[in-house]
Structures are given as C-alpha cells and as structure tokens.
Design a protein around this motif. Structure first.
Motif, PDB file in Angstrom:
ATOM      1  N   GLY A  61      -5.654  -1.700  -3.319  1.00 31.59           N
ATOM      2  CA  GLY A  61      -5.255  -1.588  -1.923  1.00 31.59           C
ATOM      3  C   GLY A  61      -6.083  -0.537  -1.208  1.00 31.59           C
ATOM      4  O   GLY A  61      -7.129  -0.100  -1.708  1.00 31.59           O
TER       5      GLY A  61
ATOM      6  N   GLU B 135      -7.321  -3.642   1.558  1.00 28.72           N
ATOM      7  CA  GLU B 135      -6.127  -3.346   2.368  1.00 28.72           C
ATOM      8  C   GLU B 135      -5.265  -4.582   2.594  1.00 28.72           C
ATOM      9  O   GLU B 135      -4.038  -4.533   2.493  1.00 28.72           O
TER      10      GLU B 135
ATOM     11  N   ASP C 110      -8.881   1.832  -4.876  1.00 28.57           N
ATOM     12  CA  ASP C 110      -8.569   2.147  -3.489  1.00 28.57           C
ATOM     13  C   ASP C 110      -9.823   1.970  -2.636  1.00 28.57           C
ATOM     14  O   ASP C 110     -10.778   2.730  -2.751  1.00 28.57           O
TER      15      ASP C 110
ATOM     16  N   CYS D 178      -3.526   3.624  -1.082  1.00 25.74           N
ATOM     17  CA  CYS D 178      -2.387   3.106  -1.844  1.00 25.74           C
ATOM     18  C   CYS D 178      -1.889   4.076  -2.919  1.00 25.74           C
ATOM     19  O   CYS D 178      -1.264   3.648  -3.893  1.00 25.74           O
TER      20      CYS D 178
ATOM     21  N   ASN E 293       0.812  -1.222   0.000  1.00 25.14           N
ATOM     22  CA  ASN E 293       0.000   0.000   0.000  1.00 25.14           C
ATOM     23  C   ASN E 293       0.846   1.274   0.000  1.00 25.14           C
ATOM     24  O   ASN E 293       0.310   2.361  -0.216  1.00 25.14           O
TER      25      ASN E 293
END
Length: 318
Positions: free
Chosen positions: A38, A66, A61, A41, A11
């Motif tokens: 992510g 994550e 994102d 990120c 990330n």
C-alpha cells in the motif's frame, strides 16, 4: 516452507476478511507471512502484526500501491515468491472483489492452477470448495509447487487480534516493484451507512421481490433493521427490480454472508440466493407461500403477509 496471506486493507486498518484468511492459513503446516502492499500503510502493517498466528509481516510501501491495482500487486507477489529463500508453498487471498482480482493474475504468472472459494482444508494439497452454486462440494487435490487459493471467509472463524501493543510478528520492509502503468484508478464511490457493513454484520435483514417496491423495502425493513442493529441485504430479484443498489445483493453473484441471524422477508429462496446465505447460524423466513424454497433451509419459518408481520415484529422489538 512458509505461507503467504495477501492482506485486505485500506492503508490504515486491516479488513476483517484478512483475519478469516489467516485462520484458514493456520490449518496448513508452515510459518504464516502477511503481505501488506500500500501507500503510507505503516498503521495497517502494525495491525497485521497483532494477528494471532502471524510470524512475519512483509510491507511494500509505494505510491503506486495506494489503490491496490491488481496488476501491480500481482507482480509484487510473484517477485516475492521468486526471491524468497525459504520459498512459499501456499498463497492465500480472501474471496473478496480485490482478492479475486489479484489471485488469478498471480496464478497465471506462476503458471499454476488457482483453487477458488476454498471452504475446507483437508491437507497441504487437498481442499474443499463449492460447485453448482453450492449444491455440491468438490474435493480438489493440487500437485502444483505453489498453491494459489482464494478463501471463502465465511467458512473460517476470524483469527484473534493480540492485545499487546507491539504484536507478535516481526515487520520487514519489502522493496517495491515497478509501476506497470497498466491500469489507473479514476475514482471510487463508497456507500456510507450508519448500519453495519453487510459482509461482516452479525445480523442481516434481507428483502426480496415480495416487498413489491423500493418504497415498501425502505418503509418496512429499515425500522426492523434499526431495531436489531442489523445490516440490510436483498435478493437479486429485488436488486434487478431497482428496489436497492447492487451492493445490497446477497447471493452467488453478490455477497456471501454467514451472520449469526439472517431474516429473509419476502424472499422465495432461489438457488442463487441460498448459495450466499445458507451458512448463516440462524435463518428466519417470512413468506406468504408455504411452498417457498426458503423454508427448506430456514430454522424458523413464518407463513404470513409480510406487510402485517414485519411491522408487528418491529413493534415487538421496540
């Protein structure tokens, strides 16, 4: 048609395996896109845009990306392939734990075959991969509309990082898919070390069962590794005997490495181990058995007592 590379990242930064995978993609004909999925990120996406040869970075994102759970990322990739106007001819992921987790799911959802551990690209539909623990190489031709590949990163030189601040590739936001909720990350235990990471190290000192104990492993090999600025590795026999943790293991069921220098201390050279390190640029073997298989792949071999040789080598390097 374009080529999609699945980025390996935390990330914040792009992992080295992504650079090797982009280099593999560059051997195909088509515009290279990198997918960064992510949470928070943006920094990783900016870094991906600086990889030489990348034309576009697609960024999704969202909080549920994550931890990069394979089910969510695979669904995102399949949706992207379905919605891309130009279409993707190839999807490439590094042959890391994460890449090997996501790619089979992508292939299954697309109803195509996955080609694993690609070490050579002969054409858009023909690839080379190892079989029988690397003792033979298979040339595989795929007629699937979308080729899903995992890339053995040690087989390709890393793509360069561009020096310019903005990078050459455009960065485009990509709508996040739904959180499928099929898996949840409960925790992650990371080994912290001042030494280089095993998979990316340029020099590796590796120990085997010949060391006799975990105490001997640390007493003999740690000073040698420190003198060389090397990472530490081990054979499966040493790991199974409890000398060191599993993440030290080099071999077919461990990490595949190809450093500039690989020093094998007390390692006999079982096929499983050789499959993970025989692409090293220079291999040095230290073993008291002159018939040990490791000497067949070693560039330099020293027949001797490792309990005498290793301290002498460390002293010479100090």
């Amino acid at each position: 048609m374009a080529i999609l590379v699945l980025a390996e990242h935390d990330n914040q930064t792009i992992k080295a395996a992504t650079l090797n995978t982009v280099a593999a993609a560059a051997k195909l004909s088509g515009e290279i896109h990198v997918l960064v999925a992510g949470a928070n990120c943006a920094a990783a996406a900016s870094e991906a845009a600086k990889i030489a040869g990348v034309a576009k970075v697609r960024v999704s994102d969202a909080a549920h990306y994550e931890s990069h759970t394979a089910e969510n990322v695979a669904a995102l990739v399949v949706a992207l392939v379905a919605n891309e106007v130009a279409g993707y001819s190839h999807i490439l992921a590094p042959s890391t734990a994460n890449g090997k987790n996501v790619a089979p799911r992508v292939a299954a959802l697309l109803d195509v075959a996955q080609i694993s551990d690609v070490t050579g690209i002969e054409s858009a539909d023909t690839f080379v991969r190892p079989i029988y623990a690397g003792n033979a190489m298979a040339t595989v031709k795929s007629s699937d509309a979308v080729k899903v590949l995992t890339v053995r990163t040690t087989a390709f030189e890393a793509a360069a990082m561009l020096a310019n601040e903005g990078g050459a590739a455009s960065i485009e936001p990509l709508a996040a898919g739904l959180d499928l909720g099929l898996t949840t990350l409960k925790g992650r235990e990371l080994t912290k070390s001042a030494r280089p990471e095993l998979g990316a190290a340029k020099i590796i000192v590796s120990g085997g069962r010949g060391l006799g104990s975990g105490e001997n492993y640390h007493k003999l090999l740690e000073p040698l590794a420190d003198a060389l600025g090397a990472a530490l590795g081990a054979s499966r026999a040493a790991v199974d005997a409890g000398y060191v943790p599993n993440d030290y293991q080099v071999g077919q069921t461990g990490k595949i490495v190809a450093p500039q220098l690989y020093i094998a201390v007390g390692i006999s050279g079982a096929i499983q181990h050789l499959a993970g390190m025989k692409d090293s640029k220079v291999i040095v073997a230290i073993n008291k058995d002159p018939e040990a298989p490791i000497f067949q792949v070693a560039d330099y071999g020293l027949v001797g007592d490792l309990f005498e040789v290793a301290p002498e080598l460390t002293s010479a390097l100090a």
